[in-house]
Design an enzyme around this catalytic site. Structure first.
Site: not given
Ligand code: NDP
Length: 237
Positions: A132, A146
């Site tokens: 991030s 975070y």
């Molecule tokens: P979302 O919360 O929209 O989606 C998260 C995804 O990760 C889902 O598919 C979820 O699956 C999966 N996930 C979460 N916890 C687990 C777990 N314990 N085991 C398996 N899968 C898991 O997040 P984003 O798409 O926004 O973020 C994706 C990545 O990008 C993250 O690493 C985040 O930190 C990073 N990021 C996001 C930003 C943003 O502004 N959105 C900015 C910078 C970085 P399920 O629903 O099945 O749990």
């Protein structure tokens, strides 16, 4: 021939948001793609149906589940560690268990997944981890825990790039700024504050992040490794 024909890819955390966009992009471009999810079974099934990818329930907070899921795939060409959670707030008030759970998912899991994948990964393989822009910059209070998880990805990709470079395996971090997902909706309460730090004042679309990932795991990026690829509308500029 599409870019990822005959390539085998695993996306950890692919059911929603950025991960789902990465699954769509890799599948569309020909990779045999598997993705994991934890709780979103319906979204995962719908994405699998739409893309032809395979969905596996596997909790990234559980080291044994992560390493088994990765090992079960056999030799991979592409690993994308996208699964992540966000715990924000006053550190004096935050639930320490929630913070540790985030560290399990955001820090421990990428390390163990990448190492496990590298055991059998094909020569020239690709590992991408979602960091991030908050790994570089924390322009508001409440983001310490975070941000520490995302700064940790910087050391991880630099170190593993050295460990696996001899096999031409690349290891990179993608560092998004605000992206419109469930984690950070474009119409959320923080939007004006976040946009005030940006040169281009909008959230990114998940597909824009997937495009950068596709480049890094693709045939043109064989010499790109150990690097942080920020895609943030100038948030950190
Ligand atoms: P979302 O919360 O929209 O989606 C998260 C995804 O990760 C889902 O598919 C979820 O699956 C999966 N996930 C979460 N916890 C687990 C777990 N314990 N085991 C398996 N899968 C898991 O997040 P984003 O798409 O926004 O973020 C994706 C990545 O990008 C993250 O690493 C985040 O930190 C990073 N990021 C996001 C930003 C943003 O502004 N959105 C900015 C910078 C970085 P399920 O629903 O099945 O749990």
């Amino acid at each position: 021939m599409s870019s990822f024909e005959n390539k085998k890819a695993l996306v950890l955390g692919g059911s929603r948001g950025i991960g789902a966009a990465i699954v769509e992009r890799l599948s569309r471009d020909g990779a045999e793609t598997t993705f994991t999810y934890a709780g979103s079974a319906e979204a995962a099934a719908a994405l699998a149906e739409k893309t032809g990818a395979t969905a596996i329930q596997s909790d990234s907070a559980d080291r044994g589940a992560v390493t088994k899921t990765v090992a079960d795939q056999g030799p991979l060409d592409i690993l994308v560690v996208n699964a992540g959670v966000l715990v924000m707030g006053d550190p004096l008030e935050s639930d320490p268990d929630a913070v540790d759970h985030m560290i399990d998912i955001n820090v421990r899991s990428p390390y163990h997944a990448a190492v496990e994948a590298a055991r059998k990964m094909n020569e020239g393989g690709r590992i991408v981890i979602l960091g991030s822009v908050n790994g570089d910059r924390v322009p508001f209070p409440g983001g310490a825990a975070y941000s520490l998880t995302k700064s940790a990805m910087q050391g991880l990709v630099r170190g593993l790039a050295r460990d696996f470079g001899e096999r031409s395996i690349t290891v990179n971090a993608v560092q998004p700024g605000p992206v419109d997902t469930d984690m950070n909706p474009a119409d959320g309460p923080m939007k004006d504050a976040m946009h005030s730090f940006m040169a281009i004042k909008r959230h990114a679309r998940p597909s824009e992040i997937a495009g950068m990932v596709a480049y890094l795991v693709g045939p043109e990026a064989g010499i790109v490794t150990g690097a942080l690829h920020t895609i943030d509308g100038g948030f950190g500029a």
